[in-house]
Design a protein around this motif. Sequence first.
Motif, PDB file in Angstrom:
ATOM      1  N   ARG A 192      19.574  11.748  65.439  1.00  0.00           N
ATOM      2  CA  ARG A 192      19.424  12.194  66.829  1.00  0.00           C
ATOM      3  C   ARG A 192      18.744  13.552  66.903  1.00  0.00           C
ATOM      4  NH1 ARG A 192      24.844   9.805  67.395  1.00  0.00           N
ATOM      5  NH2 ARG A 192      24.599   7.927  68.655  1.00  0.00           N
ATOM      6  N   GLU A 193      19.148  14.460  66.005  1.00  0.00           N
ATOM      7  CA  GLU A 193      18.530  15.805  65.960  1.00  0.00           C
ATOM      8  C   GLU A 193      17.031  15.717  65.733  1.00  0.00           C
ATOM      9  OE1 GLU A 193      20.365  18.088  62.882  1.00  0.00           O
ATOM     10  OE2 GLU A 193      22.334  18.020  63.813  1.00  0.00           O
ATOM     11  N   LEU A 194      16.596  14.711  64.972  1.00  0.00           N
ATOM     12  CA  LEU A 194      15.183  14.539  64.666  1.00  0.00           C
ATOM     13  C   LEU A 194      14.447  13.742  65.732  1.00  0.00           C
ATOM     14  CD1 LEU A 194      15.492  13.897  60.828  1.00  0.00           C
ATOM     15  CD2 LEU A 194      14.597  15.950  61.954  1.00  0.00           C
ATOM     16  N   PRO A 236      24.078  11.506  63.698  1.00  0.00           N
ATOM     17  CA  PRO A 236      23.795  12.778  64.389  1.00  0.00           C
ATOM     18  C   PRO A 236      22.512  13.445  63.885  1.00  0.00           C
ATOM     19  CG  PRO A 236      26.106  12.656  63.796  1.00  0.00           C
ATOM     20  CD  PRO A 236      25.431  11.498  63.121  1.00  0.00           C
ATOM     21  N   ARG A 237      22.260  13.356  62.595  1.00  0.00           N
ATOM     22  CA  ARG A 237      21.032  13.952  62.036  1.00  0.00           C
ATOM     23  C   ARG A 237      19.794  13.235  62.578  1.00  0.00           C
ATOM     24  NH1 ARG A 237      17.921  17.703  61.227  1.00  0.00           N
ATOM     25  NH2 ARG A 237      16.678  17.698  59.354  1.00  0.00           N
TER      26      ARG A 237
END
Length: 75
Positions: free
Chosen positions: A67-69, A64-65
Amino acid sequence: MDVARVMESLAEQGVTVLFKVDAERMRDATKPWTFVASGVPFRDDRLVRTDAVSLDARLEVCLPRLRELGSVIPD
């Protein structure tokens, strides 16, 4: 989830990924799995890193991190 496919996709996007399993931490029953991702897509020399009790647990935190980036993670 096909971990190899995910890692290949990240590499194609310019992300360098390091997986590590630490024998000493495994014996001590403390989060032996380490994941570190770095590379061109991340601004300001950011890293995505986590230590976890298992490979799956580590990916649940890191993907998820990533993806956030802005990384694209295949299903």
